[in-house]
Design a protein around this motif. Sequence first.
Motif, PDB file in Angstrom:
ATOM      1  N   VAL A   1     -30.257  32.293  34.183  1.00 45.90           N
ATOM      2  CA  VAL A   1     -30.351  33.657  33.719  1.00 45.90           C
ATOM      3  C   VAL A   1     -28.980  34.133  33.969  1.00 45.90           C
ATOM      4  O   VAL A   1     -28.302  34.777  32.912  1.00 45.90           O
ATOM      5  N   MET A   2     -28.418  34.107  35.334  1.00 45.90           N
ATOM      6  CA  MET A   2     -27.216  34.990  35.489  1.00 45.90           C
ATOM      7  C   MET A   2     -25.994  34.694  34.848  1.00 45.90           C
ATOM      8  O   MET A   2     -25.335  35.646  34.641  1.00 45.90           O
ATOM      9  N   PRO A   3     -25.522  33.570  34.398  1.00 46.85           N
ATOM     10  CA  PRO A   3     -24.542  33.409  33.500  1.00 46.85           C
ATOM     11  C   PRO A   3     -24.630  34.041  32.172  1.00 46.85           C
ATOM     12  O   PRO A   3     -23.747  34.052  31.373  1.00 46.85           O
ATOM     13  N   ARG A   4     -25.782  34.683  31.958  1.00 46.47           N
ATOM     14  CA  ARG A   4     -25.844  35.334  30.577  1.00 46.47           C
ATOM     15  C   ARG A   4     -25.253  36.607  30.851  1.00 46.47           C
ATOM     16  O   ARG A   4     -25.733  37.620  30.072  1.00 46.47           O
ATOM     17  N   THR A   5     -24.181  36.669  31.490  1.00 45.16           N
ATOM     18  CA  THR A   5     -23.194  37.743  31.664  1.00 45.16           C
ATOM     19  C   THR A   5     -23.887  38.795  32.635  1.00 45.16           C
ATOM     20  O   THR A   5     -23.490  39.827  32.800  1.00 45.16           O
ATOM     21  N   ALA A   6     -24.802  38.178  33.486  1.00 46.62           N
ATOM     22  CA  ALA A   6     -25.363  39.354  34.604  1.00 46.62           C
ATOM     23  C   ALA A   6     -24.412  39.396  35.577  1.00 46.62           C
ATOM     24  O   ALA A   6     -23.968  40.285  36.498  1.00 46.62           O
ATOM     25  N   GLY A   7     -23.996  38.212  36.234  1.00 47.47           N
ATOM     26  CA  GLY A   7     -23.222  38.112  37.494  1.00 47.47           C
ATOM     27  C   GLY A   7     -23.706  38.155  38.904  1.00 47.47           C
ATOM     28  O   GLY A   7     -22.855  37.741  39.816  1.00 47.47           O
ATOM     29  N   PHE A   8     -25.092  38.289  39.062  1.00 50.97           N
ATOM     30  CA  PHE A   8     -25.377  38.010  40.213  1.00 50.97           C
ATOM     31  C   PHE A   8     -25.664  36.682  40.490  1.00 50.97           C
ATOM     32  O   PHE A   8     -25.637  35.643  39.826  1.00 50.97           O
ATOM     33  N   ASN A   9     -25.725  36.246  41.958  1.00 43.24           N
ATOM     34  CA  ASN A   9     -25.841  34.671  42.268  1.00 43.24           C
ATOM     35  C   ASN A   9     -26.880  34.702  43.588  1.00 43.24           C
ATOM     36  O   ASN A   9     -26.419  35.402  44.345  1.00 43.24           O
TER      37      ASN A   9
ATOM     38  N   TRP B   1     -19.995  24.013  37.293  1.00 44.60           N
ATOM     39  CA  TRP B   1     -19.125  25.137  37.076  1.00 44.60           C
ATOM     40  C   TRP B   1     -18.856  25.045  35.637  1.00 44.60           C
ATOM     41  O   TRP B   1     -18.834  26.257  35.294  1.00 44.60           O
ATOM     42  N   PHE B   2     -18.238  23.981  34.831  1.00 48.08           N
ATOM     43  CA  PHE B   2     -18.084  23.676  33.768  1.00 48.08           C
ATOM     44  C   PHE B   2     -19.095  24.341  32.953  1.00 48.08           C
ATOM     45  O   PHE B   2     -19.116  25.072  31.787  1.00 48.08           O
ATOM     46  N   PHE B   3     -20.449  23.911  33.208  1.00 47.99           N
ATOM     47  CA  PHE B   3     -21.641  24.109  32.336  1.00 47.99           C
ATOM     48  C   PHE B   3     -21.883  25.666  32.491  1.00 47.99           C
ATOM     49  O   PHE B   3     -22.173  26.478  31.594  1.00 47.99           O
ATOM     50  N   THR B   4     -21.555  26.435  33.700  1.00 58.91           N
ATOM     51  CA  THR B   4     -21.766  27.775  33.622  1.00 58.91           C
ATOM     52  C   THR B   4     -20.511  28.529  32.977  1.00 58.91           C
ATOM     53  O   THR B   4     -20.878  29.483  32.201  1.00 58.91           O
ATOM     54  N   ASP B   5     -19.461  27.775  32.757  1.00 58.31           N
ATOM     55  CA  ASP B   5     -18.390  28.438  31.750  1.00 58.31           C
ATOM     56  C   ASP B   5     -18.884  28.534  30.356  1.00 58.31           C
ATOM     57  O   ASP B   5     -18.784  29.471  29.767  1.00 58.31           O
ATOM     58  N   ILE B   6     -19.934  27.336  30.127  1.00 56.06           N
ATOM     59  CA  ILE B   6     -20.221  27.531  28.588  1.00 56.06           C
ATOM     60  C   ILE B   6     -21.230  28.523  28.482  1.00 56.06           C
ATOM     61  O   ILE B   6     -21.348  29.187  27.388  1.00 56.06           O
ATOM     62  N   LEU B   7     -22.054  28.619  29.453  1.00 60.39           N
ATOM     63  CA  LEU B   7     -23.095  29.531  29.389  1.00 60.39           C
ATOM     64  C   LEU B   7     -22.570  31.185  29.368  1.00 60.39           C
ATOM     65  O   LEU B   7     -22.991  31.940  28.583  1.00 60.39           O
ATOM     66  N   MET B   8     -21.686  31.293  30.131  1.00 59.13           N
ATOM     67  CA  MET B   8     -21.004  32.723  30.305  1.00 59.13           C
ATOM     68  C   MET B   8     -20.215  32.918  28.916  1.00 59.13           C
ATOM     69  O   MET B   8     -20.280  34.042  28.483  1.00 59.13           O
TER      70      MET B   8
ATOM     71  N   THR C   1     -17.620  39.324  30.518  1.00 56.21           N
ATOM     72  CA  THR C   1     -18.241  40.315  31.387  1.00 56.21           C
ATOM     73  C   THR C   1     -19.218  39.872  32.069  1.00 56.21           C
ATOM     74  O   THR C   1     -20.256  40.687  32.134  1.00 56.21           O
ATOM     75  N   THR C   2     -19.079  38.602  32.960  1.00 51.38           N
ATOM     76  CA  THR C   2     -20.293  38.124  33.587  1.00 51.38           C
ATOM     77  C   THR C   2     -20.131  38.663  35.065  1.00 51.38           C
ATOM     78  O   THR C   2     -21.108  39.215  35.393  1.00 51.38           O
ATOM     79  N   GLY C   3     -18.983  38.343  35.706  1.00 50.57           N
ATOM     80  CA  GLY C   3     -18.697  38.865  36.948  1.00 50.57           C
ATOM     81  C   GLY C   3     -19.034  37.630  38.099  1.00 50.57           C
ATOM     82  O   GLY C   3     -18.975  37.842  39.268  1.00 50.57           O
ATOM     83  N   LEU C   4     -19.420  36.506  37.758  1.00 48.97           N
ATOM     84  CA  LEU C   4     -19.590  35.385  38.632  1.00 48.97           C
ATOM     85  C   LEU C   4     -17.984  34.935  39.173  1.00 48.97           C
ATOM     86  O   LEU C   4     -17.123  34.990  38.235  1.00 48.97           O
ATOM     87  N   SER C   5     -17.958  34.571  40.435  1.00 50.29           N
ATOM     88  CA  SER C   5     -16.480  34.395  40.588  1.00 50.29           C
ATOM     89  C   SER C   5     -16.782  32.986  41.689  1.00 50.29           C
ATOM     90  O   SER C   5     -17.705  32.969  42.539  1.00 50.29           O
ATOM     91  N   THR C   6     -15.550  32.367  41.891  1.00 47.83           N
ATOM     92  CA  THR C   6     -15.492  31.251  42.780  1.00 47.83           C
ATOM     93  C   THR C   6     -14.883  31.666  43.992  1.00 47.83           C
ATOM     94  O   THR C   6     -14.374  31.053  44.897  1.00 47.83           O
TER      95      THR C   6
END
Length: 474
Positions: free
Chosen positions: A299-307, A319-326, A418-423
């Motif tokens: 759900v969160m890569p739908r630009t929510a940003g929580f983890n 990581w790459f799959f999350t890039d696609i979702l974001m 505008t997701t907000g997830l970060s490494t």
Amino acid sequence: MQSRILRLLADRRRSPAVSPASLRRRPARVVAAGFLGAIAAGTLLLSLPVAATGRTASVVEAFFTATSAACVTGLVVVDTETFWSPFGQAVILVLVQIGGFGVMTVASLLGLLLSRRMGLRTRLVAAESTHTIGLGEVRRVMIGALQFTVIAEVLVATVITLRLRVGYGESVAHATWSGLFHSVSAFNNAGFSLYGDSLMRFVTDPWVCLPISAAVIIGGIGFPVLVELTRRTTSGDRPVLLLRRPGRWSVHTRLTLLMTAVLLAVATLFFLAVEWANPRTFGPLDVPGKMLAAFTQAVMPRTAGFNSIDTEGLNHGSWFFTDILMFIGGGSGGTAGGVKVGTLAVLAVVLWAELRGDPDVTAFDRRLAPFTQRQAGTVALVAMAAVVVTTLAITVTVPPEVVPLDRVLFEVVSALSTTGLSTGITGDLEPWHQCLLALLMFLGRLGPITLGTGLALRERRRLYRRPESAVVIG
């Protein structure tokens, strides 16, 4: 008298201030100016000594945080829980609410409540902010958006507050503030959290993760879709919700809901399969915990940003799959970013029609307008170009042993969508890198088409068409 009227009409046609092209351009400019004003005000407030618990925030820190909040992104360069004071956190919360709902939508709602009517210019501005199809839909969508916002945020805040109070023993004041903050942040797809580890401490708690995930999905699916689903229609002699009549849904609603369901299902299964035994993410969890963590992560890569798991602990494939979702993001007209699921759906049906050799691009027995197809391609290509250029600009100025390419790409896509997830590298980048990411957040919030229209000085109109030709492809 007749000649005077004709002269006035001719002057009006020549006047750019009242021409249809001028009216179409102005809303995008006003929306952009509104967001810039909110960012400027937020930067000023966050730069005050009272906004921080220790040292005063620098201009770059205040600007980046204000941009991230107004553009409902969630990327941070300082810890929200420890660096900002209650005043600073309140400023962030207000910016998130304004940014999620739309600066110009808020202004239009205030004018609507005061005057009980809307002029053409106000409707055009609101239409640009809510992405509604026709001007006649703006009033209904705006009222519906306000109702959904209040109801969803109050319900989610109540559930989280009770859970924090009863299940974790937090004080009433802190539980209430935390519940409200996370509810507003979730519904607006912002991702700001009062906890330094985001939702990681609640990874196996469905009473926290599921309400926040529901708020993210509802807020990101798009206000026009929500209003359409809750609209009452007549069936026989009694009114029924359109939610119960899928056959009457618009093509936009069908494509949005279908793509949302498919992406959530595929992403959940992907993370379960790939991260099942990863000792840094799903490995230590039991089976129900892994399923909850996988759904939350989907759900969160739908630009929510929580983890709820350590993003840095994901393997490179995740990581790459999350890039696609974001990059895809959520629905149009909602609080989510990305190129939108509608754009992906249009490109998918265009590809399917081309592979089949169909002359028309159709979806659910309806032809898609050529303008829609061009717009989808333009949005996707502009977004990809922004990702490539920004990633290149950062990687050529940072040694790969300091910040690897996959981490830079992750932060860039997270900013643009505008997701907000970060490494975890945003705070370690150079100030000019952070300003570049802030520019991406602004571009991602407004959308390439809106920003391009707002910056255009005039609209070119041709009175002729050139001869047709063909180019060899492939």
